[in-house]
Scaffold this active site. Structure first.
Site, PDB file in Angstrom:
ATOM      1  CG  ASP A 122      21.908 -10.723  -3.477  1.00 43.58           C
ATOM      2  OD1 ASP A 122      21.703 -10.528  -4.699  1.00 43.58           O
ATOM      3  OD2 ASP A 122      21.002 -10.647  -2.631  1.00 43.58           O
ATOM      4  CD  GLU A 188      16.298  -9.620  -6.210  1.00 47.92           C
ATOM      5  OE1 GLU A 188      15.117  -9.229  -6.200  1.00 47.92           O
ATOM      6  OE2 GLU A 188      16.622 -10.782  -5.911  1.00 47.92           O
ATOM      7  CD  GLU A 189      17.610 -13.790  -3.951  1.00 47.26           C
ATOM      8  OE1 GLU A 189      16.451 -13.744  -3.524  1.00 47.26           O
ATOM      9  OE2 GLU A 189      17.935 -14.365  -5.011  1.00 47.26           O
TER      10      GLU A 189
HETATM   11 ZN   LIG Z   1      16.198 -15.074  -5.984  1.00 45.20          ZN
HETATM   12 ZN   LIG Z   2      17.209 -13.493  -8.462  1.00 40.80          ZN
END
Ligand SMILES: [Zn+2]
Ligand SMILES: [Zn+2]
Length: 450
Positions: A122, A188-189
């Site tokens: 992402d 992931e964020e």
């Molecule tokens: Zn990041």
């Molecule tokens: Zn990262």
């Protein structure tokens, strides 16, 4: 592309590097029987040669992904690009694992352990300011706000490197003693508000099962670490990030007569001091670092009214699960007791977020020689823990795992001049990726043989 011909070529390169040009071998070199090359060749030499050979391809993929960044849980094109690439290599592919996530399974020629390699996909709601030909011009709406979209954490390089590793490992699959699981992970964020996502969801949807993964490896490119270097820390490497809300309830009164009520603002001020004391006076900081920060405080409407209530929101960062539990308990005790001493009440709500990213001690020790061989001993640096969080921790909570930081800062640059992650000037050098590709491949191969 003629994979078999390429395969023979790479096998051959491992034997007679001096005979070939940068463009490739002469036709006569291809008469060496593959079987002989297979017997004589070292998989590690093939990995290195192929990493050289496909470097420009990996860079092209990275540029393509960088120019087409997608926000968390919206990595449709990126995921599809990875999935198609894996399929083109003959790797078994599962789509939509954790929304846009992709899982690839490469079964080696010989039985052995299952190793997972992970890349997150992402981008972020950041407007790119870097002057590069492949800069992102993409815009999107995030949280109701129109914004630029940018790979401002370098996840574009992660996808490209894992695609490269898949290409190399599939070329040597007959020599692999085990299975490689490729994880292309969304969000992931953090998933958008109200959505699930990331490593947690992929794990819940069974990404580490069928086949059952024995160990997981991940890399994060770093804009402040020079190309060619790898940083690591055994044990707690990145922090757990938990959120807290404290609601202090007092008794409203006139600002000129505080004794007529209970002031939740002064109680909140005392609580903030109490939270600071938890870290400075009650936490064993020589063991691991810990942080409590109040990021928002809200109470009252005008100068001469002492309000009824005051609310604080903050973050807790810890690197050890026992310390994490203890700090949570102390926050509850401190807030409620300070409030009680003033005749107020404090309600404390703590929400656990991403856990500690814990590098398995034995696995780290075992794989260190691999990392040192691949990067060169002097390029492998032990680093301090990072109080940022990383959802790779959800894999590390399930199976022994190792997460490394890979240099992405152009050689000769000073970290003082390099832009940090998540900023419009964030930049990582393409030159850093080859070491990443080699590291991923070698970790998988060595783990299978150790
Ligand atoms: Zn990041
Ligand atoms: Zn990262």
């Amino acid at each position: 592309m003629n994979l078999r011909r390429n395969f023979i070529f790479y096998l051959f390169l491992g034997l007679f590097t001096s005979c070939v040009t940068a463009q490739g071998p002469s036709e006569s070199t291809l008469v060496i029987p593959a079987s002989q090359a297979l017997m004589d060749n070292d998989v590690r030499a093939i990995i290195d040669k192929m990493a050289d050979e496909i470097e420009t391809k990996v860079i092209d993929w990275r540029h393509q992904i960088h120019q087409n960044p997608e926000l968390s849980n919206r990595e449709f094109k990126t995921g599809e690009m990875a999935a198609r690439h894996l399929e083109s290599l003959g790797i078994e592919v599962q789509r939509k694992v954790g929304i846009t996530g992709v899982k690839g399974i490469l079964r080696g020629g010989k039985p052995g352990p299952v190793v997972a390699l992970r890349a997150d996909m992402d981008a972020l709601p950041v407007t790119e300011r870097v002057d590069i030909p492949f800069a992102s011009k993409v815009r999107a709406t995030y949280n109701g706000v129109e914004t630029g979209v940018m790979h401002a954490c370098g996840h574009d390089t992660h996808v490209a490197m894992l695609m490269g590793a898949a290409e190399i490992l599939s070329a040597v699959k007959d020599q692999l003693s085990g299975t490689v699981v490729f994880i292309f992970q969304p969000a992931e964020e953090g998933a958008p508000p109200g959505e699930e996502g990331g490593a947690k969801l992929m794990v819940e949807e069974g990404v580490l099962e069928n086949p059952n993964v024995d160990a997981a490896f991940g890399l994060h490119i770093n804009s402040l670490t020079e190309v060619g270097k790898i940083r690591y820390k055994a044990g707690g490497a990145m922090a757990a990030a938990d959120r807290f809300v404290i609601n202090v309830k007092g008794k409203q009164t006139h600002g000129s007569q505080p004794w007529g009520g209970v002031d939740p603002i002064t109680v909140s001020a005392q609580i903030i001091q109490g939270l600071n004391n938890i870290i400075s006076r009650q936490t064993e900081l020589t063991k691991e670092a810990a942080v409590i920060s109040v990021g928002m405080i809200q109470g009252g409407v005008r100068n001469n009214i002492i309000p009824e209530s005051c609310k604080m929101i903050g973050t807790i960062r810890t690197l050890d699960t026992k310390m994490q539990d203890k700090i949570h308990e102390k926050i509850r005790l401190t807030a409620t007791n300070i409030a009680e001493s003033a005749g107020a009440t404090a309600e404390v709500e703590i929400t656990r977020g991403v856990p500690v990213t814990f590098n398995h001690l034995e696995l780290t020790r075992k794989m260190l020689s691999t990392v040192e061989r691949v990067a060169g001993e002097s390029n492998v640096i032990v680093q301090n823990a990072v109080t940022g969080a990383e959802d790779f921790s959800f894999y590390a909570n399930k199976v022994p795992s190792l997460f490394l930081f890979l240099g992405g800062m152009p050689k000769g640059t000073s970290p003082i001049d390099a832009a940090p992650h998540h900023t419009p000037d964030f930049y990582v050098d393409d030159a850093g990726m080859k070491l990443g590709v080699r590291t991923l491949c070698n970790l998988a191969v060595d783990y299978m043989e150790k």
